[in-house]
Write an enzyme that holds these catalytic residues in place. Structure first.
Site, short mmCIF file in Angstrom:
data_model
loop_
_atom_site.label_atom_id
_atom_site.label_comp_id
_atom_site.label_asym_id
_atom_site.label_seq_id
_atom_site.Cartn_x
_atom_site.Cartn_y
_atom_site.Cartn_z
N GLY A 24 7.86 10.45 -3.79
CA GLY A 24 6.68 9.87 -3.14
C GLY A 24 5.73 9.22 -4.13
N PRO A 63 5.87 15.26 -4.54
CG PRO A 63 6.79 14.83 -2.45
CD PRO A 63 5.54 15.27 -3.11
CB VAL A 73 -2.82 3.52 -3.52
CG1 VAL A 73 -3.84 2.57 -4.11
CG2 VAL A 73 -1.56 2.79 -3.12
CB VAL A 74 -6.01 7.55 -2.75
CG1 VAL A 74 -7.27 8.36 -2.99
CG2 VAL A 74 -6.28 6.46 -1.71
CG ASP A 77 -7.14 12.56 4.47
OD1 ASP A 77 -7.71 13.31 3.66
OD2 ASP A 77 -6.12 12.87 5.08
C1 LIG Z 1 -16.06 9.19 1.62
C2 LIG Z 1 -15.13 8.68 0.53
C3 LIG Z 1 -14.40 9.93 0.05
C4 LIG Z 1 -13.85 9.82 -1.33
O1 LIG Z 1 -12.77 9.25 -1.46
O2 LIG Z 1 -14.48 10.32 -2.25
C5 LIG Z 1 -14.20 7.62 1.01
C6 LIG Z 1 -13.52 7.66 2.20
C7 LIG Z 1 -12.69 6.67 2.75
N1 LIG Z 1 -12.46 5.42 2.21
C8 LIG Z 1 -11.68 4.71 3.05
C9 LIG Z 1 -11.35 3.35 2.90
C10 LIG Z 1 -11.56 2.54 1.78
N2 LIG Z 1 -11.97 3.00 0.55
C11 LIG Z 1 -12.02 1.96 -0.31
C12 LIG Z 1 -12.39 2.05 -1.68
C13 LIG Z 1 -13.03 3.09 -2.29
N3 LIG Z 1 -13.44 4.25 -1.68
C14 LIG Z 1 -14.19 5.00 -2.49
C15 LIG Z 1 -14.86 6.17 -2.16
C16 LIG Z 1 -14.89 6.84 -0.94
N4 LIG Z 1 -14.06 6.61 0.09
C17 LIG Z 1 -15.85 7.96 -0.63
C18 LIG Z 1 -17.20 7.41 -0.19
C19 LIG Z 1 -17.80 6.46 -1.21
C20 LIG Z 1 -19.07 5.84 -0.80
O3 LIG Z 1 -19.28 5.49 0.34
O4 LIG Z 1 -19.92 5.72 -1.70
C21 LIG Z 1 -14.36 4.31 -3.81
C22 LIG Z 1 -15.81 3.82 -3.90
C23 LIG Z 1 -14.12 5.17 -5.03
C24 LIG Z 1 -12.75 5.81 -5.14
O5 LIG Z 1 -12.06 6.07 -4.14
O6 LIG Z 1 -12.41 6.10 -6.29
C25 LIG Z 1 -13.34 3.12 -3.73
C26 LIG Z 1 -13.82 1.76 -4.30
C27 LIG Z 1 -13.68 1.77 -5.80
C28 LIG Z 1 -13.86 0.42 -6.45
O7 LIG Z 1 -13.16 -0.55 -6.09
O8 LIG Z 1 -14.69 0.35 -7.35
C29 LIG Z 1 -11.65 0.77 0.37
C30 LIG Z 1 -11.61 -0.60 -0.24
C31 LIG Z 1 -10.42 -0.82 -1.12
O9 LIG Z 1 -9.47 -0.03 -1.08
O10 LIG Z 1 -10.45 -1.86 -1.79
C32 LIG Z 1 -11.36 1.13 1.70
C33 LIG Z 1 -10.99 0.19 2.86
C34 LIG Z 1 -12.27 -0.54 3.35
C35 LIG Z 1 -13.36 0.35 3.93
O11 LIG Z 1 -13.06 1.20 4.80
O12 LIG Z 1 -14.52 0.21 3.47
C36 LIG Z 1 -11.31 5.52 4.14
C37 LIG Z 1 -10.39 5.10 5.28
C38 LIG Z 1 -11.21 4.54 6.40
C39 LIG Z 1 -10.35 4.19 7.60
O13 LIG Z 1 -9.30 4.81 7.82
O14 LIG Z 1 -10.77 3.30 8.37
C40 LIG Z 1 -11.95 6.75 3.95
C41 LIG Z 1 -11.95 7.92 4.90
C42 LIG Z 1 -13.01 7.71 5.96
O15 LIG Z 1 -14.01 7.01 5.77
O16 LIG Z 1 -12.83 8.32 7.02
N1 LIG Z 2 -10.99 7.62 -0.25
C1 LIG Z 2 -10.49 6.42 -0.35
O1 LIG Z 2 -10.96 5.61 -1.10
C2 LIG Z 2 -9.34 6.05 0.50
C3 LIG Z 2 -8.69 7.01 1.22
N2 LIG Z 2 -7.56 6.70 1.90
C4 LIG Z 2 -6.85 7.85 2.51
O2 LIG Z 2 -6.25 8.60 1.43
C5 LIG Z 2 -4.99 9.11 1.79
C6 LIG Z 2 -3.94 8.74 0.75
O3 LIG Z 2 -3.82 7.33 0.71
P1 LIG Z 2 -2.71 6.62 -0.19
O4 LIG Z 2 -2.78 7.09 -1.59
O5 LIG Z 2 -2.82 5.17 0.07
O6 LIG Z 2 -1.39 7.23 0.51
P2 LIG Z 2 0.14 7.01 0.12
O7 LIG Z 2 0.89 6.99 1.41
O8 LIG Z 2 0.30 5.88 -0.83
O9 LIG Z 2 0.51 8.35 -0.67
C7 LIG Z 2 0.57 9.60 -0.09
C8 LIG Z 2 1.12 10.53 -1.15
O10 LIG Z 2 0.97 11.87 -0.72
C9 LIG Z 2 2.18 12.56 -0.98
N3 LIG Z 2 2.24 13.71 -0.08
C10 LIG Z 2 2.29 13.71 1.26
N4 LIG Z 2 2.28 14.99 1.73
C11 LIG Z 2 2.23 15.78 0.63
C12 LIG Z 2 2.19 17.20 0.46
N5 LIG Z 2 2.20 18.03 1.50
N6 LIG Z 2 2.16 17.69 -0.80
C13 LIG Z 2 2.12 16.85 -1.86
N7 LIG Z 2 2.14 15.52 -1.75
C14 LIG Z 2 2.20 14.98 -0.51
C15 LIG Z 2 3.26 11.54 -0.76
O11 LIG Z 2 4.46 11.92 -1.39
C16 LIG Z 2 2.61 10.34 -1.45
O12 LIG Z 2 2.79 10.40 -2.84
C17 LIG Z 2 -4.69 8.56 3.15
O13 LIG Z 2 -4.97 9.60 4.08
C18 LIG Z 2 -5.68 7.42 3.36
O14 LIG Z 2 -6.12 7.31 4.69
C19 LIG Z 2 -7.09 5.44 1.89
C20 LIG Z 2 -7.72 4.41 1.23
C21 LIG Z 2 -8.91 4.64 0.49
#
Ligand SMILES: C[C@@]1(CC(=O)O)c2cc3[nH]c(cc4nc(cc5[nH]c(cc(n2)[C@H]1CCC(=O)O)[C@@](C)(CC(=O)O)[C@@H]5CCC(=O)O)C(CC(=O)O)=C4CCC(=O)O)c(CCC(=O)O)c3CC(=O)O
Ligand SMILES: NC(=O)C1=CN([C@@H]2O[C@H](COP(=O)(O)OP(=O)(O)OC[C@H]3O[C@@H](n4cnc5c(N)ncnc54)[C@H](O)[C@@H]3O)[C@@H](O)[C@H]2O)C=CC1
Length: 291
Positions: free
Chosen positions: A67, A64, A43-44, A130
């Site tokens: 995945g 892969p 998804v991400v 993450d």
């Molecule tokens: C630090 C950052 C790094 C980066 O990804 O660049 C990061 C990190 C993490 N996000 C996590 C969770 C969620 N992220 C979202 C959504 C978004 N996250 C985005 C950005 C960022 N996320 C960066 C900071 C941005 C900032 O603060 O300004 C957005 C804005 C943009 C995008 O990803 O493109 C996009 C919204 C886009 C939109 O809708 O417009 C939701 C909500 C949802 O999915 O609906 C959740 C669940 C709810 C919640 O946790 O709030 C977790 C797991 C936490 C855990 O395990 O508990 C981590 C890791 C952690 O924090 O450890």
């Molecule tokens: N920054 C953000 O906004 C958010 C971050 N996360 C974090 O982002 C990470 C990814 O989340 P999702 O996309 O939901 O995971 P997902 O489980 O949907 O996808 C993981 C993907 O990584 C691939 N993968 C795993 N190991 C690999 C490797 N060694 N080489 C290449 N591909 C590999 C898998 O095949 C799969 O396609 C998670 O760690 C989650 O905690 C989750 C939600 C929001």
């Protein structure tokens, strides 16, 4: 709070100095012709592909096949010229060779950390979805309307809140800003052709005049500009050191407010026509009932 932040940005350097540190540099990063590696296919990763597709970068999606989620698969199919799929798991430092940016979006925190460290050693900017603490930069919630790009960031503190705040900002926009910016861009280009040169007194004059036009015209007025009107605006405005009104350059003051979606004159006449139509219909209906 908003006022407070604006103050910090717009008053004296001493005022701004109170707020030094703890933030991120907000910039619009140009990726034309750059190579971006995205590791992961979930998804991400699919969101990352969509973000990078708005630029002119080449995307390498390393994950892969088994995945990949449907959305990622679809993006690879739809944009073969922009996205190359590398069907494997991340094998080692050679994967980041020649990359300008790396984004990890995998469900394996240890591997993600290793990739970040490789990038750090190679001085390649990296984001790990993450592991916020290891990211060189964060993604944010985006609003895009042509050249208008707005990003909301909470600096890693509240990702979900970014989306909610973005929605509020979106609601405050009229929907014409992207179009207006395109027209302003065309006007600035023509102005630079007419008064060329970088910096110096001419640059100062250009900036002053452009700023005055932007302040005095409404967004919706800019959307009317065509090539002919731009020439007239420059003839009557730039050449005469003043800011003409939209009427003077052949347009019309259509809108009551920037956000109004219909022209005032057309709106009024439509309402009158509608009321007249309704009266006739009701009269005919009553007359028929009486017979
Ligand atoms: C630090 C950052 C790094 C980066 O990804 O660049 C990061 C990190 C993490 N996000 C996590 C969770 C969620 N992220 C979202 C959504 C978004 N996250 C985005 C950005 C960022 N996320 C960066 C900071 C941005 C900032 O603060 O300004 C957005 C804005 C943009 C995008 O990803 O493109 C996009 C919204 C886009 C939109 O809708 O417009 C939701 C909500 C949802 O999915 O609906 C959740 C669940 C709810 C919640 O946790 O709030 C977790 C797991 C936490 C855990 O395990 O508990 C981590 C890791 C952690 O924090 O450890
Ligand atoms: N920054 C953000 O906004 C958010 C971050 N996360 C974090 O982002 C990470 C990814 O989340 P999702 O996309 O939901 O995971 P997902 O489980 O949907 O996808 C993981 C993907 O990584 C691939 N993968 C795993 N190991 C690999 C490797 N060694 N080489 C290449 N591909 C590999 C898998 O095949 C799969 O396609 C998670 O760690 C989650 O905690 C989750 C939600 C929001």
């Amino acid at each position: 709070m908003t006022k407070f932040l604006f103050t910090a940005m717009t008053t004296t350097p001493e005022g701004a100095l109170k707020h030094i540190g703890g933030g991120s540099l907000l910039i619009a990063w140009q990726l034309d012709g750059k190579r971006v590696l995205i590791v992961g296919g979930g998804v991400v990763a699919s969101q990352r592909i969509e973000s990078i597709l708005t630029t002119d970068a080449s995307i390498f999606l390393l994950a892969p096949s088994d995945g990949l989620i449907a959305r990622t698969r679809r993006l690879i199919e739809l944009y073969p010229d922009h996205v190359s799929h590398l069907d494997r798991t991340f094998s080692g430092p050679e994967e980041i060779h020649n990359m300008d940016m790396v984004l990890t979006a995998i469900d394996d925190a240890e591997k993600s950390r290793q990739i970040v460290l490789m990038c750090r050693a190679a001085k390649i900017p990296v984001n790990a979805a993450d592991i916020p603490d290891l990211c060189d930069f964060y993604f944010g919630s985006q609003i895009r309307d042509g050249p208008l790009q707005i990003m909301v960031s909470t600096n890693g503190k509240g990702p979900k809140l970014t989306a909610l705040i973005k929605n509020r900002v979106q609601e405050s926009l009229a929907g014409v800003e992207g179009d207006a910016i395109m027209k302003v861009g065309a006007l600035r280009k023509k102005l630079k052709e007419r008064a060329p040169g970088i910096g110096g007194p001419i640059g100062q004059q250009r900036m002053k005049w452009m700023s005055a036009v932007c302040e005095q015209w409404k967004m919706t007025e800019f959307t009317q500009l065509d090539e002919e009107m731009i020439e007239k605006l420059l003839d009557e405005g730039w050449n005469k050191k003043r800011v003409p009104t939209i009427e003077e350059v052949g347009g019309y003051r259509l809108y009551a407010e920037d956000g109004a979606s219909f022209p005032l004159n057309v709106g009024l006449s439509s309402i009158i026509a509608f009321c007249a139509g309704a009266i006739v219909t009701v009269s005919v209906f009553i007359l028929r009932q009486r017979r």
